[in-house]
Design a protein around this motif. Structure first.
Motif, short mmCIF file in Angstrom:
data_model
loop_
_atom_site.label_atom_id
_atom_site.label_comp_id
_atom_site.label_asym_id
_atom_site.label_seq_id
_atom_site.Cartn_x
_atom_site.Cartn_y
_atom_site.Cartn_z
N LYS A 143 -1.61 -6.46 -7.97
CA LYS A 143 -2.38 -6.25 -9.20
C LYS A 143 -3.56 -5.30 -8.95
O LYS A 143 -3.84 -4.40 -9.75
CB LYS A 143 -2.88 -7.59 -9.74
CG LYS A 143 -3.57 -7.49 -11.10
CD LYS A 143 -3.86 -8.87 -11.66
CE LYS A 143 -4.45 -8.75 -13.07
NZ LYS A 143 -4.72 -10.09 -13.66
N GLN A 144 -4.23 -5.50 -7.82
CA GLN A 144 -5.37 -4.64 -7.48
C GLN A 144 -4.94 -3.19 -7.31
O GLN A 144 -5.67 -2.27 -7.69
CB GLN A 144 -6.01 -5.16 -6.19
CG GLN A 144 -7.23 -4.37 -5.73
CD GLN A 144 -7.76 -4.88 -4.40
OE1 GLN A 144 -7.05 -5.56 -3.66
NE2 GLN A 144 -9.00 -4.55 -4.10
N LEU A 145 -3.74 -2.98 -6.77
CA LEU A 145 -3.24 -1.62 -6.56
C LEU A 145 -2.63 -1.03 -7.83
O LEU A 145 -2.23 0.14 -7.84
CB LEU A 145 -2.18 -1.63 -5.45
CG LEU A 145 -2.68 -1.94 -4.03
CD1 LEU A 145 -1.51 -2.15 -3.08
CD2 LEU A 145 -3.58 -0.80 -3.52
N GLY A 146 -2.54 -1.84 -8.87
CA GLY A 146 -2.01 -1.34 -10.13
C GLY A 146 -0.50 -1.21 -10.17
O GLY A 146 0.04 -0.44 -10.96
N ARG A 176 0.84 -1.21 0.00
CA ARG A 176 0.00 0.00 0.00
C ARG A 176 0.87 1.25 0.00
O ARG A 176 0.58 2.22 -0.71
CB ARG A 176 -0.94 -0.03 1.21
CG ARG A 176 -1.96 -1.16 1.16
CD ARG A 176 -3.02 -1.01 2.25
NE ARG A 176 -3.97 -2.10 2.19
CZ ARG A 176 -3.96 -3.16 3.01
NH1 ARG A 176 -3.04 -3.24 3.97
NH2 ARG A 176 -4.85 -4.12 2.88
N ARG A 208 0.47 -11.10 -4.53
CA ARG A 208 0.43 -10.87 -5.97
C ARG A 208 -0.90 -10.26 -6.39
O ARG A 208 -0.95 -9.34 -7.22
CB ARG A 208 0.68 -12.17 -6.73
CG ARG A 208 2.12 -12.67 -6.66
CD ARG A 208 2.30 -13.95 -7.48
NE ARG A 208 3.65 -14.45 -7.46
CZ ARG A 208 4.60 -14.09 -8.32
NH1 ARG A 208 4.32 -13.18 -9.27
NH2 ARG A 208 5.81 -14.61 -8.24
N ALA A 209 -1.97 -10.77 -5.78
CA ALA A 209 -3.30 -10.24 -6.10
C ALA A 209 -3.45 -8.79 -5.64
O ALA A 209 -4.03 -7.96 -6.35
CB ALA A 209 -4.37 -11.12 -5.45
N VAL A 210 -2.92 -8.47 -4.47
CA VAL A 210 -3.00 -7.10 -3.97
C VAL A 210 -2.18 -6.16 -4.86
O VAL A 210 -2.62 -5.05 -5.17
CB VAL A 210 -2.51 -7.03 -2.50
CG1 VAL A 210 -2.33 -5.58 -2.06
CG2 VAL A 210 -3.49 -7.74 -1.58
N ASP A 238 1.59 -4.19 -10.11
CA ASP A 238 2.16 -5.50 -10.36
C ASP A 238 3.28 -5.46 -11.39
O ASP A 238 4.18 -6.31 -11.37
CB ASP A 238 1.08 -6.50 -10.78
CG ASP A 238 0.24 -6.01 -11.95
OD1 ASP A 238 -0.21 -4.84 -11.90
OD2 ASP A 238 0.06 -6.78 -12.91
#
Length: 386
Positions: A238-241, A207, A234-236, A243
């Motif tokens: 990607k979610q935060l843009g 974050r 990895r998913a977080v 990755d």
């Protein structure tokens, strides 16, 4: 006084992490100084345990191993007690929870004269009142207690009810590893090293990293380590843009190469007994951004060798990342100051000195009490003339 008898270290090992790296350094140094050192490894057949065993035996330390079928294994308990009765160490030095429970109990039963326990880290289970009660009961069997930082001693006092002042403080140490390679990258690259588990703070870091990238679009992040949180992290990312700017390196050994490929080390832990990777980065002249928790505040000098931030606060972590990531000259200057601090205050020699001091104090105390000291058959007592 000549070193008397044997020192047996006991720990459950699953791989090579902070405490294991510490022992790989400490035990050969003790042997070089004349101590008769051995290691008893508890394990659950993890491949990483045998990696540690190979490393330690290659450094000249005798190692034996006893498997555990479960956390509570009566057969292993009997085997450890029999091993201690047969080996008859003068000092039994236990590390981490499993070794404390099995070792301090069997050491008492087997009549080991001196029993020492080292606490190495923060753990969520320590906050359970039942565990705290049991841990204090087991600790009462030891003759001396070591904590690897003053911050860890305070944590154990606050969470488990120990007397924080009763701990001897023995920081981990480091050996100089040759000339330092300066950071040569054109963009700011961060590195985070540690198991991918909640207490290491990777979610807070991601974050903070995403927020910092809004000001420093070229910012990059490498994450070294393995663990159960990797798919979620990895998913977080990607979610935060972010990755495309985050690399998961997996297990990296030796870590020095990854450190030198980065401009700044970040340690966002929610709990850290010492923070060995921070010391490794300092020795490689890299600044450290770290959560001010546990031993990290004893390592990192805020504003001089890096930046300390409150644990669990991504906004302040992001500001620290922008400060150093946006000024690589400042980062390099702090890194050089960190190297000086590491070599001045945290060399392995000092760690070995402190460990020896604990041993000698216990040996001297027993000599004063009994006038003699039991040794293995064929070894002279410490009170016998040379």
């Amino acid at each position: 006084m000549r070193n008397a008898g044997t020192v047996l270290h006991l720990q459950k090992v699953a791989g090579i992490s902070g405490s294991e790296a510490h022992l790989l350094s400490l035990l050969p140094r003790l042997k070089e100084r004349g101590w008769d050192v051995g290691f008893l490894m508890l394990h659950e057949h993890e491949p990483g345990a045998w990696d540690f065993a190979r490393e330690l035996t290659a450094r000249g330390i005798e190692l034996d191993a006893i498997p555990l079928a479960a956390d509570v294994d009566p057969i292993a308990f009997v085997r450890i007690a029999a091993y201690l009765a047969r080996r008859r160490p003068t000092i039994l030095h236990t590390h981490l929870v499993h070794a404390d429970v099995y070792g301090q109990l069997t050491g008492l039963i087997a009549g080991v004269p001196i029993r020492i326990s080292t606490k190495h880290g923060f753990n969520e289970f320590r906050e359970n009142p039942g565990f705290a009660l049991g841990d204090r009961a087991i600790a009462s069997l030891a003759n001396a207690h070591i904590a690897i930082s003053r911050g860890l001693a305070r944590y154990l006092e606050d969470v488990e009810g120990f007397d924080g002042e009763s701990f001897e403080i023995v920081h981990y140490g480091i050996e100089p590893d040759g000339a330092v390679r300066p950071y040569e990258g054109r963009v700011p690259r961060l590195l985070c090293v540690g198991r991918l588990i909640p207490i290491k703070g990777h979610l807070v870091l991601l974050r903070a990293f995403a927020a910092a990238r809004r000001e420093l679009p070229d910012l990059q992040l490498d994450i070294a380590g393995r663990g159960p949180l990797e798919p979620a992290l990895r998913a977080v990312a990607k979610q935060l843009g972010v990755d495309d700017a985050v690399r998961f390196l997996g297990h990296v050994s030796p870590i020095q190469r990854a450190i030198e490929d980065s401009a700044v080390l970040v340690v966002p832990s929610m709990g850290e007994g010492f923070g060995m990777v921070a010391l490794e980065a300092m020795e490689r002249a890299r600044p450290v951004i770290a959560a001010e928790i546990g031993g990290l505040g004893e390592l990192v000098e805020d504003g001089v060798t890096g930046v300390l931030v409150p644990a669990g606060e991504p906004e302040q972590l992001a500001r620290a990342i922008v400060r150093l990531g946006g000024d690589l000259a400042l980062a390099a200057s702090m890194g050089e100051a960190g190297r000086r601090r590491a070599l001045d205050r945290f060399l392995q020699e000092r760690c070995t000195d402190r460990t020896e001091l604990v041993y000698r104090e216990q040996l001297n105390g027993r000599l004063r009490k009994n006038g003699t000291f039991p040794t293995r058959p064929g070894h002279k007592s410490a009170t016998e003339p040379g």
